[in-house]
Enzyme design. Sequence first.
Site, PDB file in Angstrom:
ATOM      1  N   ALA A  17       0.817  -1.216   0.000  1.00 18.57           N
ATOM      2  CA  ALA A  17       0.000   0.000   0.000  1.00 18.57           C
ATOM      3  C   ALA A  17       0.853   1.269   0.000  1.00 18.57           C
ATOM      4  O   ALA A  17       0.322   2.368  -0.108  1.00 18.57           O
ATOM      5  CB  ALA A  17      -0.936   0.001   1.207  1.00 18.57           C
ATOM      6  N   CYS A  18       2.167   1.127   0.111  1.00 20.08           N
ATOM      7  CA  CYS A  18       3.083   2.263   0.222  1.00 20.08           C
ATOM      8  C   CYS A  18       3.793   2.500  -1.105  1.00 20.08           C
ATOM      9  O   CYS A  18       4.488   1.612  -1.611  1.00 20.08           O
ATOM     10  CB  CYS A  18       4.102   1.979   1.331  1.00 20.08           C
ATOM     11  SG  CYS A  18       5.441   3.175   1.432  1.00 20.08           S
ATOM     12  N   GLY A  19       3.649   3.691  -1.670  1.00 16.74           N
ATOM     13  CA  GLY A  19       4.289   4.029  -2.934  1.00 16.74           C
ATOM     14  C   GLY A  19       5.802   3.957  -2.867  1.00 16.74           C
ATOM     15  O   GLY A  19       6.453   3.494  -3.812  1.00 16.74           O
TER      16      GLY A  19
END
Length: 148
Positions: A17-19
């Site tokens: 979920a983390c770019g």
Amino acid sequence: MTHRAEVDDIVIYHNPACGTSRNALAMIRNAGIEPHVIEYLKTPPSRALLESLIARSGMAPRDLLREKGTPFAELGLDNPALTDAQLIDAMMDHPILINRPLVVSPLGVRLCRPSEAVLDLLPSAQQGAFAKEDGEQVVDAAGNRVAV
């Protein structure tokens, strides 16, 4: 030439979920390496492993704490009186507090923020151009890091 053992030794503690984590993983793959991907929110490291990663990275536990989107404030983790052991206790109880991506390679252990910090840990060169999800060019067509 990269030895197979080196390639097998790349591990990324990843949050899909983390770019920043997605970009670091993509740069590892852009070097022709398929790392061991550990989604640490699903499979948190043991306390001994977390302590080892922190020590090997040269960071203090406080440096690995993530504030945004975590119970950091509610738990009062900004209190400077908290010991390293207490901070690690909090990370064990709430793995979301572990900042990411944490990358382990034969060249070291590092919190890869910004994501291009991963380039310093890779035993293989980039195999082509790479741009982050936001469009920022990090590696040119020849596989060289773009100067900022």
